[in-house]
Scaffold this active site. Structure first.
Site, PDB file in Angstrom:
ATOM      1  N   GLY A 201     -38.139  56.022  26.853  1.00  0.00           N
ATOM      2  CA  GLY A 201     -38.701  55.597  25.570  1.00  0.00           C
ATOM      3  C   GLY A 201     -38.831  54.096  25.486  1.00  0.00           C
ATOM      4  CG  ASN A 202     -41.508  52.414  23.214  1.00  0.00           C
ATOM      5  OD1 ASN A 202     -41.423  52.143  22.035  1.00  0.00           O
ATOM      6  ND2 ASN A 202     -42.317  53.374  23.676  1.00  0.00           N
ATOM      7  NE  ARG A 203     -35.307  46.526  21.717  1.00  0.00           N
ATOM      8  CZ  ARG A 203     -35.490  45.203  21.701  1.00  0.00           C
ATOM      9  NH1 ARG A 203     -35.920  44.583  22.775  1.00  0.00           N
ATOM     10  NH2 ARG A 203     -35.239  44.506  20.619  1.00  0.00           N
ATOM     11  CB  SER A 204     -42.159  50.957  19.164  1.00  0.00           C
ATOM     12  OG  SER A 204     -42.922  50.957  17.988  1.00  0.00           O
TER      13      SER A 204
END
Ligand code: C5P
Length: 399
Positions: A201-204
Site C-alpha cells: 500500500g501507500n501512505r495516501s
C-alpha cells in the site's frame, strides 16, 4: 427568494431576529414560523415587525389557504434557527404537531438548521443520531459554535452567529459554478493483498481527494467519490447530499468503479494513489518464515487506470491526473509532470512534492497544475480545502 424561518424555543431566538433582518435586507421574502415555546423568548409582534408578514404558530389559522402545507410548498429554503434538541428530534422523527412540523414535512426545498443547546445535550448520542439522520436526508447543519452558553457554561452548543447562518443560506440559494455537472473523484490509496494479513500500500490518507469532492459538491456538482481505504474521520468531510461514496480496496476495484462512474460524468479527477504493481498470487493462508514466500513476492503491473480513461473518454470529458513526486528541485518536478501529462493523455496534471514529512497524511498541501503544452496554469498552497478550490477553478477554466 421565498424563505421560511422556523424558530424553536431557545434563548438564541433573540439572535434570529437579526437573522430575519439580514435576510429581508438581502431582498428575501421571509415568513417566520415560531413554535409556541419560541414565543416565550421573543414575542409574535417582533417577528411580524421584522418579517413584515403575519405570523402564527397554529395549523388552524388561515385554513382556507391550507397554510399548514402551503408555506412548505412555496418555500425555496427553510431555516430552523435556533433548532433545539427537542425540535431536532421531532424533525428526525417526522412529527407534525404544529405549523413548523407540517411546513417541514410539506417542503421539497433545502433545509438548513442551526442547532443551539447545552453542550451535554448536543453531545448526547440521541441528538448526534438525530443530526446524522437529518444530514443523511440532505439537511444542512450550520454550527453549533463552541463558546459561552446560557447560564455561564461553555462548550459546543452556541448557535452560529446570524451572519454565518445567512451566508450558509446564500450558498444554498445561489447555484455554484459547477452546478449541473457530474464529476467523479478518486481518493485514498489502493491496497494489494499479499495474504490475509498483509498488503502492498501507500501512505495516501485520501484527504486531498475528499476535499476535492466536498468542494465540487459545495460548488453545485453531483459527485461520485471513489474512496480507496479512506478512514471514516477523513470521509466525514464529504458528507453532503450531492456526494455518493463508493468504497474500494484494490487497484482493480478502483479501476472498475472509475470506469463505471466515468461513463456518465463530465469530469474525472484521479487523485487516488494507485499501486503500480500487485502480487501475482494472493495466499489464502498467512505467509510465514516456515512456509516461505515472503522474501520474494512476485509482482505484476497494474493497468494505468487514468490513461485508459483518457483513451476512452466521452466527447468533451475533462480528465485530471495527479502526481506525487520526490524531485531534486522544482524544475525536475515540473519536467516529470509535463512528461506524465503527455504520456497519460490527460488535460491537467496536478503535481505535488511528497516526502517523509510532507504531502501525505498532512492537512496542508502545495501543488502546481500543468496544462496544455506543459504550461503551469495554476499554483496553490495551504489547506487541502483551499488547494481543492484552486484546482476546481483551473478545471472550470477549461470548460
Ligand atoms: O505514474 P504515476 O503513478 O505517478 O501517476 C499518477 C497518476 O496516475 C494519478 O492520477 C493516479 O491516480 C494515476 N494512476 C492510475 N493507475 C495506475 C497508476 C496511477 O490511474 N495504475
Amino acid at each position: 427568494m421565498n424563505i421560511v424561518v422556523g424558530v424553536t424555543g431557545g434563548i438564541a431566538a433573540y439572535k434570529t431576529v437579526h437573522l430575519v433582518r439580514l435576510l429581508t435586507k438581502g431582498g428575501h421574502d421571509v415568513t417566520v414560523v415560531p413554535t409556541d415555546d419560541a414565543l416565550r423568548f421573543v414575542g409574535l409582534p417582533t417577528w411580524e415587525a421584522v418579517s413584515r408578514h403575519p405570523v402564527t404558530t397554529s395549523v388552524h389559522d388561515d385554513v382556507a389557504r391550507v397554510r399548514h402545507v402551503a408555506l412548505g410548498q412555496a418555500a425555496e429554503l427553510i431555516i430552523v434557527a435556533p433548532a433545539t434538541a427537542n425540535s431536532i428530534a421531532k424533525m428526525a422523527a417526522g412529527l407534525a404537531d404544529d405549523l413548523l412540523g407540517t411546513t417541514l414535512l410539506a417542503t421539497e426545498a433545502p433545509v438548513l438548521v442551526a442547532p443551539a443547546m447545552h453542550a451535554e445535550m448536543w453531545r448526547h448520542p440521541a441528538t448526534q443520531a438525530n443530526i446524522a439522520t437529518l444530514r443523511d436526508r440532505g439537511v444542512q447543519v450550520v454550527g453549533p459554535a463552541d463558546g459561552e452558553l446560557a447560564g455561564g457554561d461553555s462548550g459546543p452548543g452556541r448557535m452560529s452567529e446570524p451572519e454565518e447562518i445567512a451566508q450558509a443560506a446564500q450558498a444554498l440559494l445561489s447555484p455554484g459554478d459547477l452546478s449541473g455537472l457530474r464529476v467523479v473523484v478518486s481518493a485514498g490509496g489502493t491496497r494489494e493483498p499479499i495474504d490475509p494479513v498483509r498488503f502492498l500500500g501507500n501512505r495516501s490518507s485520501g484527504r486531498q481527494g475528499t476535499a476535492l469532492a466536498a468542494e465540487a459538491a459545495a460548488r453545485g456538482a453531483a459527485v461520485t467519490l471513489v474512496a480507496a481505504n479512506v478512514s471514516g474521520d477523513v470521509l466525514a468531510a464529504a458528507r453532503h447530499p450531492s456526494i455518493r461514496i463508493v468504497k474500494v480496496g484494490t487497484a482493480q476495484e478502483l479501476g472498475q468503479a472509475m470506469t463505471d462512474a466515468a461513463a456518465s460524468t463530465d469530469i474525472v479527477v484521479m487523485a487516488a494513489a494507485v499501486a503500480d504493481y500487485r502480487p501475482v498470487t494472493t495466499s489464502d493462508r498467512k505467509l510465514t518464515k516456515d512456509v516461505g514466500g515472503l522474501a520474494g513476492i512476485e509482482l505484476i503491473e497494474n493497468p494505468d487506470i487514468v490513461a485508459a480513461l483518457a483513451r476512452g473518454r466521452r466527447p468533451g470529458q475533462i480528465i485530471v491526473a495527479f502526481a506525487a513526486e520526490t524531485p531534486e528541485d522544482q524544475a525536475e518536478m515540473l519536467e516529470r509532470a509535463r512528461g506524465k501529462r503527455e504520456r497519460k493523455g490527460v488535460d491537467l496534471l496536478v503535481v505535488n512534492e511528497v516526502g517523509w514529512d510532507r504531502g501525505f497524511e498532512s492537512t496542508q498541501n502545495a501543488v502546481h497544475v500543468v496544462g496544455a503544452e506543459g504550461a503551469v496554469v495554476a499554483t496553490a498552497s495551504g489547506s487541502k480545502a483551499a488547494v481543492a478550490g484552486a484546482i476546481w477553478t483551473a478545471i472550470r477554466r477549461l470548460r
